[in-house]
Design a protein around this motif. Structure first.
Motif, short mmCIF file in Angstrom:
data_model
loop_
_atom_site.label_atom_id
_atom_site.label_comp_id
_atom_site.label_asym_id
_atom_site.label_seq_id
_atom_site.Cartn_x
_atom_site.Cartn_y
_atom_site.Cartn_z
N MET A 192 -2.33 2.59 -17.43
CA MET A 192 -1.79 1.43 -16.71
C MET A 192 -0.28 1.42 -16.91
O MET A 192 0.20 1.54 -18.05
CB MET A 192 -2.42 0.13 -17.23
CG MET A 192 -3.92 0.07 -17.06
SD MET A 192 -4.71 -1.35 -17.89
CE MET A 192 -4.61 -0.84 -19.61
N ALA A 193 0.46 1.30 -15.83
CA ALA A 193 1.92 1.35 -15.93
C ALA A 193 2.53 0.86 -14.62
O ALA A 193 1.82 0.51 -13.66
CB ALA A 193 2.39 2.77 -16.23
N GLU A 233 -7.89 -5.76 -11.59
CA GLU A 233 -8.18 -7.19 -11.48
C GLU A 233 -8.36 -7.83 -12.85
O GLU A 233 -7.90 -8.95 -13.09
CB GLU A 233 -9.43 -7.40 -10.64
CG GLU A 233 -9.79 -8.87 -10.43
CD GLU A 233 -11.03 -9.05 -9.61
OE1 GLU A 233 -11.31 -10.20 -9.21
OE2 GLU A 233 -11.74 -8.05 -9.35
N ARG A 234 -9.00 -7.12 -13.77
CA ARG A 234 -9.27 -7.67 -15.10
C ARG A 234 -8.01 -7.82 -15.95
O ARG A 234 -7.95 -8.67 -16.83
CB ARG A 234 -10.29 -6.79 -15.83
CG ARG A 234 -11.73 -7.09 -15.39
CD ARG A 234 -12.68 -5.97 -15.76
NE ARG A 234 -14.06 -6.35 -15.53
CZ ARG A 234 -14.63 -6.43 -14.35
NH1 ARG A 234 -13.91 -6.19 -13.26
NH2 ARG A 234 -15.89 -6.78 -14.22
N VAL A 235 -7.00 -6.98 -15.72
CA VAL A 235 -5.80 -7.03 -16.56
C VAL A 235 -4.60 -7.60 -15.83
O VAL A 235 -3.49 -7.65 -16.39
CB VAL A 235 -5.47 -5.64 -17.14
CG1 VAL A 235 -6.59 -5.15 -18.04
CG2 VAL A 235 -5.18 -4.62 -16.04
N GLY A 236 -4.77 -8.03 -14.58
CA GLY A 236 -3.68 -8.65 -13.85
C GLY A 236 -2.66 -7.69 -13.29
O GLY A 236 -1.47 -8.01 -13.21
N LEU A 237 -3.11 -6.50 -12.88
CA LEU A 237 -2.23 -5.51 -12.27
C LEU A 237 -2.69 -5.22 -10.85
O LEU A 237 -3.75 -5.68 -10.41
CB LEU A 237 -2.23 -4.21 -13.09
CG LEU A 237 -1.72 -4.31 -14.53
CD1 LEU A 237 -1.94 -2.98 -15.25
CD2 LEU A 237 -0.24 -4.70 -14.57
N ARG A 283 3.16 -6.13 -21.38
CA ARG A 283 4.48 -5.56 -21.12
C ARG A 283 4.46 -4.72 -19.83
O ARG A 283 5.47 -4.58 -19.16
CB ARG A 283 4.96 -4.69 -22.30
CG ARG A 283 5.06 -5.40 -23.63
CD ARG A 283 5.54 -6.84 -23.54
NE ARG A 283 6.80 -6.99 -22.82
CZ ARG A 283 7.22 -8.11 -22.23
NH1 ARG A 283 6.46 -9.19 -22.23
NH2 ARG A 283 8.38 -8.15 -21.62
N VAL A 284 3.29 -4.16 -19.51
CA VAL A 284 3.15 -3.48 -18.22
C VAL A 284 3.26 -4.51 -17.10
O VAL A 284 3.97 -4.30 -16.10
CB VAL A 284 1.80 -2.73 -18.14
CG1 VAL A 284 1.61 -2.13 -16.75
CG2 VAL A 284 1.73 -1.64 -19.20
N ARG A 285 2.57 -5.64 -17.26
CA ARG A 285 2.65 -6.70 -16.24
C ARG A 285 4.08 -7.18 -16.06
O ARG A 285 4.49 -7.55 -14.97
CB ARG A 285 1.76 -7.88 -16.63
CG ARG A 285 0.27 -7.63 -16.43
CD ARG A 285 -0.52 -8.93 -16.50
NE ARG A 285 -0.44 -9.56 -17.82
CZ ARG A 285 -1.30 -9.33 -18.81
NH1 ARG A 285 -2.30 -8.48 -18.63
NH2 ARG A 285 -1.17 -9.93 -19.96
#
Length: 368
Positions: A244-245, A81-85, A216-218
């Protein structure tokens, strides 16, 4: 009856030993450095865990008899949630070392791994021990990661490019835009290659959000970003890290996990620490204060240092092993030399009073 008698004798002996010291066995275990030792060798944050994390561990303690898969899922969702994934784009492990090992094994078996010659490389050495090919590229003369040389070495047989930003042990940071350009160029040259970026120290950079490539993951790029609760959060001994990926990359890494369900105390501490913003601000301030003390001490002795974006300083010295040994005699621990880089010593940011001891001892240790 004989087994029962032996067990009773063993318990009685343990109780007697504890009574003899006045302290239980767990309190006498070497969890922390002995009194009088200034530990500046391991990139730890001695100001953690936060008060909220400590309280969370106590509250979670009675549930330590249960596997903690549900708590692991909750923490993954909080991070996502914090990183938009999405939660299934986050893989938790026993420290970031475990998820780095997952990446090197999941993808290194399909082709070579390309990496700078100097970075946090236990995952690379682990992969090599398992038969994975690792190719190391020399640093630039200024000790920065040589992205141009990495790009030149990138070929169709390379499956993974392994970076650390900010880098350990140099402390140098690649600007986020520079790294994003490298990712784009690498995709054009070798579309099958993945870019792995270890961001263990990113919260300590001047611009954490701009330095990170989690965007770039997003965007769906073939990028894996790893982070840890060991540094800013001060949870090194509780072993919580994550990757995260894209979903397909996380799915490929998951079978290589060695842990199952996570550490209940560590998960509780990590969830509480995420929201303990006053502690995180204090923690970062203490680390930066210690880092400035280390840099100033080096300047006072005429020693070159690299600008650091982490919780340590890389200082040029006549001989890193001699300096380490001289400081150890005064109860001050720093890191020994890294391979052929014997003229560079890494000193970590510990407690301010321990850093002050180092500052006072450095002139003697260099002169000895």
């Amino acid at each position: 009856m004989d087994v029962s008698r032996r067990a009773m004798i063993g318990m009685a002996s343990a109780a007697a030993a504890a009574a003899g010291t006045g302290r239980p066995a767990w309190a006498r275990a070497p969890f922390a450095p002995p009194a009088g030792i200034a530990q500046l060798s391991r990139n730890e944050n001695p100001y953690g865990p936060s008060p909220a994390a400590l309280a969370a561990m106590v509250e979670a303690g009675p549930a330590g008899c249960y596997y903690s898969n549900a708590a692991e899922e909750r923490l993954a969702a909080m991070i996502a949630e914090r990183v938009g994934l999405a939660p299934d784009q986050v893989l938790l492990g026993s420290g970031s070392t475990e998820v780095l090992n997952c990446a090197t094994m999941a993808f290194g078996r399909a082709g070579a791994i390309l990496a700078p010659e100097l970075l946090f490389d236990p995952p690379l050495r682990y992969a090599e021990a398992k038969g994975v090919t690792v190719r190391r590229v020399a640093l630039r003369p200024d000790m920065h990661i040589d992205l141009a040389a990495l790009l030149a070495a990138l070929g169709p047989d390379v499956r993974l490019v392994h970076l650390c930003n900010p880098n350990n042990p140099t402390g140098l940071v690649l600007p986020g835009d520079t790294l994003r350009r490298f990712i784009a160029e690498a995709r054009l040259k070798a579309p099958e290659a993945l870019i792995l970026v270890d961001e263990a120290y990113v919260e300590l950079a001047d611009d954490p959000a701009g330095t990170s490539v989690v965007d770039r993951v997003r965007a769906g790029d073939p990028v894996i970003v790893t982070r840890t609760f060991s540094k800013l959060h001060g949870l090194a001994g509780l072993r919580v890290g994550y990757a995260m990926a894209r979903r397909d990359l996380i799915a490929a890494m998951r079978p290589w996990l060695m842990s199952n369900g996570g550490n209940a105390a560590g998960l509780a501490a990590a969830m509480a620490s995420l929201d303990d913003l006053p502690f995180l601000a204090m923690s970062r301030a203490r680390i930066v204060e210690a880092r400035e003390m280390l840099l100033a001490a080096a300047r006072a002795q005429g020693r070159k240092t690299l600008p650091s974006a982490a919780n340590f300083v890389f200082m040029q010295v006549p001989d890193a092993e001699v300096l380490r040994a001289n400081l150890a005699r005064e109860g001050i621990l720093i890191r020994g030399p890294y391979g052929r880089f014997r003229q560079w010593a890494r000193v970590s940011c510990g407690r301010i009073e321990d850093v002050a001891r180092y500052v006072a001892a450095l002139p003697r240790a260099l002169a000895a």
